[in-house]
Write a protein that holds these residues in place. Sequence first.
Motif: not given
Length: 587
Positions: A232, A228, A208, A230
Amino acid sequence: MTGAGTVGDTPPAASLPDDPPAPHTRLVLPEDVLTGPLARAVLEHGPLAMTVSDPRLPGDPVVWANTAFTALTGYPLDEVRGRNCRFLQCEDTDPEAVARLRAALARGDDAQELLLNVRKDGSQFWNQLSITQLRDADGRVTHRVGVQVDVTAEAVGEAARTLELSLMHRTADRLELLARMGEELSRHLEVDDAVDALADLVVPRLATWGFVAMASETGHMERVHVVTADPEHAAVAHALGTQGTTWLTRSPRVAQTLGAGDDHVPMPMPVDVASLPSRTTPDELRLLRTLGLGSALLVPLTGRDRVLGVLCLVHRDTDGFDRETVVTAAHLGRRAGVLLENVRLYLAERDAALTLQHSLLPVLGDVGGLDVAASYLPSGRRAEVGGDWFDAFVLPDGAVSLAVGDVVGHDLRAAASMGQLRSLLRASVWRGDRPGEALERLDGLVRALDVADIATCVLVRWERTPTGARLTWASAGHPPVLVRLPGGQVQGLDGARSTPIGLPPVRPGTAPEAATDVPHGAFVVLYSDGLVERRDRGLREGIETLSAALAAVPGDATASQVCDALTGALVDEHQEDDVCLLVVRVD
């Protein structure tokens, strides 16, 4: 007796089963074959396991099953009647397949599913189940006929093939990631850039979020890069990476990983969330929780003799890392550690070579009152240091010796060889050798003493004249000296050329040299091939570019200004070779 139709008599030939009907004879077949005893015999003793259930009764119980069902499952009819067939399911039966089966039946559709069932003796088998719904004249479902086929052999074989393909794909993915990591790290010859590239490549593929942290020999954290998966949360990861390293140095697991031995086996563990408030700041804790704190896998980045740093992979789930990810991360840690150590070794060697090279290059002071400027620019490739050198000094007779040379190679040996060649050439010129003689003597010493591999050099003897200067030169495979005349015209001092130093001469015993006069206001430019030659520009094209830049400089410029103008015009940020430039103004 021969009467027709008598029991025991041989039937007429026309009625034998294998004989075709007579021409123009219509064969009449009975329409009620599957009624009565024959239909029951087909259903009871047929090879397919069959059941009939009644959905009008509570629980849709089985009301009939044939002997093939008993043979398949081990359950006799008296143990099956009144029960729903779900009693064949076990803990390993796929609940999604069962849900699909129930949904199809609820819609009134026939259905087929592959289910893992269990026999009476506890053994499992793969059941290819087909259910047909029977309806009355009004369209209502009155019974359901189930046909069960044991396809265990086919299902197990298909599962084995699927598993094998899955393992092949996972192995290929792991090898591809290792190869990409090696290729990516080899492109970077700055430790910080290599660390960032490692984290950017590995973390999004395996976790993650995560980070790569590098430690000094004393355990001090030198570099941390947080990444990361992600997009976002990219700003959150960046913010955590700029918070400092306290949250790392206070982590017991990070310290344990940095002190890991050769027998260390990385294993994922739940993040100790309860202890975080005592070893992080409120801002750090907030950022960590935003990124996700389930489980962590810490892998040592092991070099040849110590752990260089830590690769930390974090998953938002407590069981987020499977065995394949752990194995892949362990391989990455060992490979990345060696590659990062190579970067450090390259930089250490380059720094040593640069130190040696700069210590051997002269510091230009007063060179016989001449306006002289020199520039040495090391290669943009941090791990490569060439053997380029320049020299300018006053001779005992008042003349000035000018030289630029280049030893083939980009390593510590090339830098050391450069120092030896420069000293030998100085001694030869100092004792009174002319340029051609000096280069011939240097070539003989190099080949006799194995001082260096191959080198090029141009040597110029500068003598003042009332109208300017007289230049006498010789070149051992080196690019030509350029002279800019006061009007802007640029000439190359061609001729007086011999083979590079260290190679057998074409005409042994000869020492070619040439001479010319240059007027006041002219500029004389000596340079190494790194100034003019690169991958996208050949030597001849580069010399033409240098000539154009030299022609464009103002006539009243100083030697230093000309030096800056030429390097600015020809050297870019992607410089591939060392650059040596020596400029003299004829006053």
